[in-house]
Design an enzyme around this catalytic site. Structure first.
Site, PDB file in Angstrom:
ATOM      1  N   GLN A 296      -5.401 -11.578  -5.458  1.00 44.05           N
ATOM      2  CA  GLN A 296      -4.378 -12.227  -6.283  1.00 44.05           C
ATOM      3  C   GLN A 296      -4.945 -13.181  -7.329  1.00 44.05           C
ATOM      4  OE1 GLN A 296      -1.914 -13.850  -3.186  1.00 44.05           O
ATOM      5  NE2 GLN A 296      -1.557 -11.813  -2.311  1.00 44.05           N
TER       6      GLN A 296
ATOM      7  N   GLU B 107       3.974  -3.963 -12.214  1.00 37.80           N
ATOM      8  CA  GLU B 107       5.400  -3.744 -12.503  1.00 37.80           C
ATOM      9  C   GLU B 107       5.861  -4.668 -13.630  1.00 37.80           C
ATOM     10  OE1 GLU B 107       6.107  -2.490  -7.828  1.00 37.80           O
ATOM     11  OE2 GLU B 107       6.925  -4.377  -8.544  1.00 37.80           O
TER      12      GLU B 107
ATOM     13  N   TRP C  43      -0.999  -6.928  -6.739  1.00 36.50           N
ATOM     14  CA  TRP C  43      -1.268  -6.020  -7.858  1.00 36.50           C
ATOM     15  C   TRP C  43      -0.050  -5.190  -8.247  1.00 36.50           C
ATOM     16  CZ3 TRP C  43      -3.961  -6.178 -11.866  1.00 36.50           C
ATOM     17  CH2 TRP C  43      -4.230  -5.043 -12.637  1.00 36.50           C
ATOM     18  N   ASN C  44       0.756  -4.781  -7.246  1.00 34.59           N
ATOM     19  CA  ASN C  44       1.952  -4.007  -7.596  1.00 34.59           C
ATOM     20  C   ASN C  44       2.891  -4.842  -8.446  1.00 34.59           C
ATOM     21  OD1 ASN C  44       1.571  -1.435  -6.050  1.00 34.59           O
ATOM     22  ND2 ASN C  44       1.400  -2.918  -4.380  1.00 34.59           N
ATOM     23  N   SER C  45       3.098  -6.086  -8.042  1.00 36.16           N
ATOM     24  CA  SER C  45       3.994  -6.956  -8.805  1.00 36.16           C
ATOM     25  C   SER C  45       3.481  -7.144 -10.225  1.00 36.16           C
ATOM     26  CB  SER C  45       4.142  -8.311  -8.110  1.00 36.16           C
ATOM     27  OG  SER C  45       4.823  -8.135  -6.880  1.00 36.16           O
TER      28      SER C  45
ATOM     29  N   HIS D 265       0.843  -1.194   0.000  1.00 33.26           N
ATOM     30  CA  HIS D 265       0.000   0.000   0.000  1.00 33.26           C
ATOM     31  C   HIS D 265       0.885   1.254   0.000  1.00 33.26           C
ATOM     32  CE1 HIS D 265      -3.796  -2.192   1.655  1.00 33.26           C
ATOM     33  NE2 HIS D 265      -2.955  -3.055   1.109  1.00 33.26           N
TER      34      HIS D 265
HETATM   35  N1  UDP Z   1       9.202  -5.901  -3.772  1.00 33.34           N
HETATM   36  C1  UDP Z   1      10.499  -5.438  -3.835  1.00 33.34           C
HETATM   37  N2  UDP Z   1      11.514  -6.312  -3.628  1.00 33.34           N
HETATM   38  C2  UDP Z   1      11.332  -7.624  -3.383  1.00 33.34           C
HETATM   39  C3  UDP Z   1      10.004  -8.110  -3.325  1.00 33.34           C
HETATM   40  C4  UDP Z   1       8.961  -7.222  -3.541  1.00 33.34           C
HETATM   41  O1  UDP Z   1      10.733  -4.254  -4.081  1.00 33.34           O
HETATM   42  O2  UDP Z   1      12.326  -8.335  -3.201  1.00 33.34           O
HETATM   43  C5  UDP Z   1       8.096  -4.932  -3.950  1.00 33.34           C
HETATM   44  C6  UDP Z   1       7.413  -5.067  -5.282  1.00 33.34           C
HETATM   45  O3  UDP Z   1       8.132  -4.344  -6.261  1.00 33.34           O
HETATM   46  C7  UDP Z   1       6.041  -4.506  -4.999  1.00 33.34           C
HETATM   47  C8  UDP Z   1       5.824  -4.780  -3.514  1.00 33.34           C
HETATM   48  O4  UDP Z   1       7.091  -5.142  -2.980  1.00 33.34           O
HETATM   49  O5  UDP Z   1       6.017  -3.107  -5.236  1.00 33.34           O
HETATM   50  C9  UDP Z   1       4.872  -5.920  -3.244  1.00 33.34           C
HETATM   51  O6  UDP Z   1       3.582  -5.518  -3.527  1.00 33.34           O
HETATM   52  P1  UDP Z   1       2.505  -6.506  -4.123  1.00 33.34           P
HETATM   53  O7  UDP Z   1       1.245  -5.734  -4.305  1.00 33.34           O
HETATM   54  O8  UDP Z   1       3.028  -7.177  -5.323  1.00 33.34           O
HETATM   55  O9  UDP Z   1       2.359  -7.643  -3.022  1.00 33.34           O
HETATM   56  P2  UDP Z   1       2.080  -7.631  -1.428  1.00 33.34           P
HETATM   57  O10 UDP Z   1       3.388  -7.451  -0.778  1.00 33.34           O
HETATM   58  O11 UDP Z   1       1.125  -6.517  -1.141  1.00 33.34           O
HETATM   59  O12 UDP Z   1       1.504  -8.990  -1.187  1.00 33.34           O
END
Ligand code: UDP
Length: 504
Positions: free
Chosen positions: A419, A402, A397-399, A45
């Protein structure tokens, strides 16, 4: 850049004062636009909220932004003044970082498996958060830096109420796909019963207005599992319910910024016509960004540099997912069996949990023939690297955004929340990946890892496969984000709404 970057700890160093530009404004002018961006203290978030904060600053050169999350998360992001980058920011800093209180010293600590502990935290977050954010809004006004619009992420429905009480417009910043926004919307507007009646039947098909037919198993888990008061995440369900109630109270219509783009989700965006939904994403980092996790040293980038184009499998399951020893073993075995080089993130907390549960030392440091394991990396940098050919992801969603923005096809291993719908978008809507199936006992087996990675990598090599679709979507996203693109235009619509003082 140093122009827009305040030293993160400036907030605690000295009280903010009015920006230089503000003092240049005549008394008759409308107040300087000032967005208060509020977020729940989870990495998934915080990252999109901070990225949006920076985009607002770039898109509106005369605007101020205050980014705010809880005190505990704030301390973790900016541990000590000494660690703060020296930005040279003066009184004209346009980005300020000011925490709010969630009523706790430490934030939610996950060690407890007691669902009541999480429910209690959410209650405290809501009560103390609303009070503290109200005080923050007042304090900023007293300092001559009045907030003109509140922007809040999904688990803070009370932020809209605080804004309303203060006479301020607000906007929800939806950090999941528009498809999930639409499902929640229709669930809370007449379709709850059909889901409730079939929530134990994963293959049952539900049809929400304006959306393709969805299997129950792909719906957000908070609607199929957490409606039960004994579920660990029941308070997330009630918070989301409150959110949709709050949006209904907005007049004439709620504004919702969505971290997606028009081209990716045209139909789903049309299915939330009850709101002014503005797709402004995918938001991406601009340079290094602060977060809750400390990155490993950048050796993995050198390791990637030595690999051929599109050869590496990148594996990461976000900031929250846990992993049992058996699952980790199966995963690494499957990756080894592909014979391809792989870069795998195993977070420090997962390693610690695995080590705790075992008499023997964790095997994490055992030699991996083709792989490299890191505790945390700069994921966007990794996904942007030419050597990366596929992303094995939990589909946060961020992954997903990206990966799409970087043109990398995916192997989806979804678990909870949004997811599974995100995986459905990847596999069925955009055709940029394949979903891996877990076995009956919930474990993703090595053979399935190998099979799906091979499928996506092979499709990558074949014309017309997932990699080609991924590079086409990447081009669409670049265009959407570029000057005059759909996301760029939508952000301007949002900004014009505020600068003219008109609530969208
Ligand atoms: N991320 C990162 N490095 C890592 C693993 C994850 O920077 O080694 C970041 C990734 O780029 C994303 C966030 O952590 O921006 C994870 O957000 P996501 O919505 O994918 O999953 P959540 O952590 O909320 O389950």
């Amino acid at each position: 850049s140093s122009q827009i970057d305040c030293a993160p700890s400036s907030a605690t160093r000295k009280p903010p004062v009015a920006g230089v530009r503000e003092t240049e404004r005549g008394a008759s002018m409308s107040p300087q636009p000032h967005f208060l961006v509020l977020t729940f203290p989870l990495q998934g978030h915080i990252a999109p909220a901070l990225r949006l904060a920076r985009r607002l600053l770039v898109a509106a050169p005369d605007a101020l932004v205050t980014f705010s999350t809880t005190e505990a998360a704030h301390r973790r992001m900016f541990p000590a003044e000494a660690d703060a980058p020296d930005s040279g920011g003066g009184d004209d800093c346009r980005l300020e970082l000011l925490p709010f209180s969630d009523g706790t010293e430490t934030g939610y600590v996950r060690s407890s498996t007691d669902p009541a502990a999480f429910t209690d935290y959410m209650a405290s977050f809501q009560a103390a958060g609303a009070r503290s954010v109200g005080e923050l809004v007042d304090a900023l006004a007293v300092r001559g830096r009045p907030v003109t619009r509140v922007v809040y992420t999904m688990l803070l429905p009370w932020a809209a109420d605080v804004a309303r009480e203060k006479g301020l417009p607000s906007a929800l910043y939806w950090i999941q796909p528009a498809a999930v926004l639409a499902v929640y919307y229709h669930y809370f507007h007449g379709h709850a019963a059909v889901v409730a009646d079939h929530r134990h039947d994963p293959s049952f098909l539900v049809r929400f207005p304006g959306l393709p037919t969805q299997a129950v198993r792909d719906l957000p888990s908070f609607l199929t599992e957490s409606t039960d008061p004994s579920d660990f995440f029941h308070s997330v369900y009630t918070t989301v319910r409150d959110l949709f109630d709050t949006l209904d109270r907005e007049t004439p219509r709620a504004t919702v910024l969505v971290n997606t783009c028009q081209e990716l989700e045209e139909g789903a965006l049309a299915a939330v016509g009850a709101y002014d939904a503005l797709p402004i994403g995918p938001v991406l980092p601009s340079g290094d960004e602060a977060g809750l996790f400390k990155q490993d040293d950048a050796k993995y980038m050198e390791w990637l540099d030595a690999k051929p184009a599109d050869s590496v499998v990148y594996v990461a399951f976000g900031s929250l997912a846990r992993m049992e020893r058996e699952q980790l073993d199966e995963l690494l075995l499957g990756l080894e069996e592909t014979g391809r080089p792989y870069l795998c993130v195993v977070r420090k907390d997962i390693k610690a949990e695995l080590a705790d549960g075992e008499a023997s030392e964790t095997e994490m440091d055992a030699p991996l023939k083709n792989g490299m394991v890191v505790e945390w990396c700069d994921q966007v940098r990794v996904l942007s690297h030419a050597a990366v050919g596929c992303f094995v992801t939990h589909c946060g969603w961020n992954s997903v955004m990206e990966s799409v923005a970087c043109g990398v096809p995916m192997v989806c291993v979804p678990k909870m929340s949004d997811q599974r719908m995100n995986a459905w978008l990847v596999e069925c809507e955009w055709r940029v990946g394949a979903r891996a199936e877990v076995s009956g006992d919930g474990v993703l087996r090595a053979a399935e890892v190998r099979r799906r990675v091979e499928e996506v990598m092979r499709e990558g090599e074949a014309a017309g496969g997932a990699r080609r679709a991924a590079s086409e979507w990447k081009a669409a996203v670049v265009e959407a984000l570029g000057k005059g693109g759909s996301s760029d235009r939508n952000l301007r619509v949002f900004l014009e709404g505020i600068t003219s003082g008109v609530s969208l």
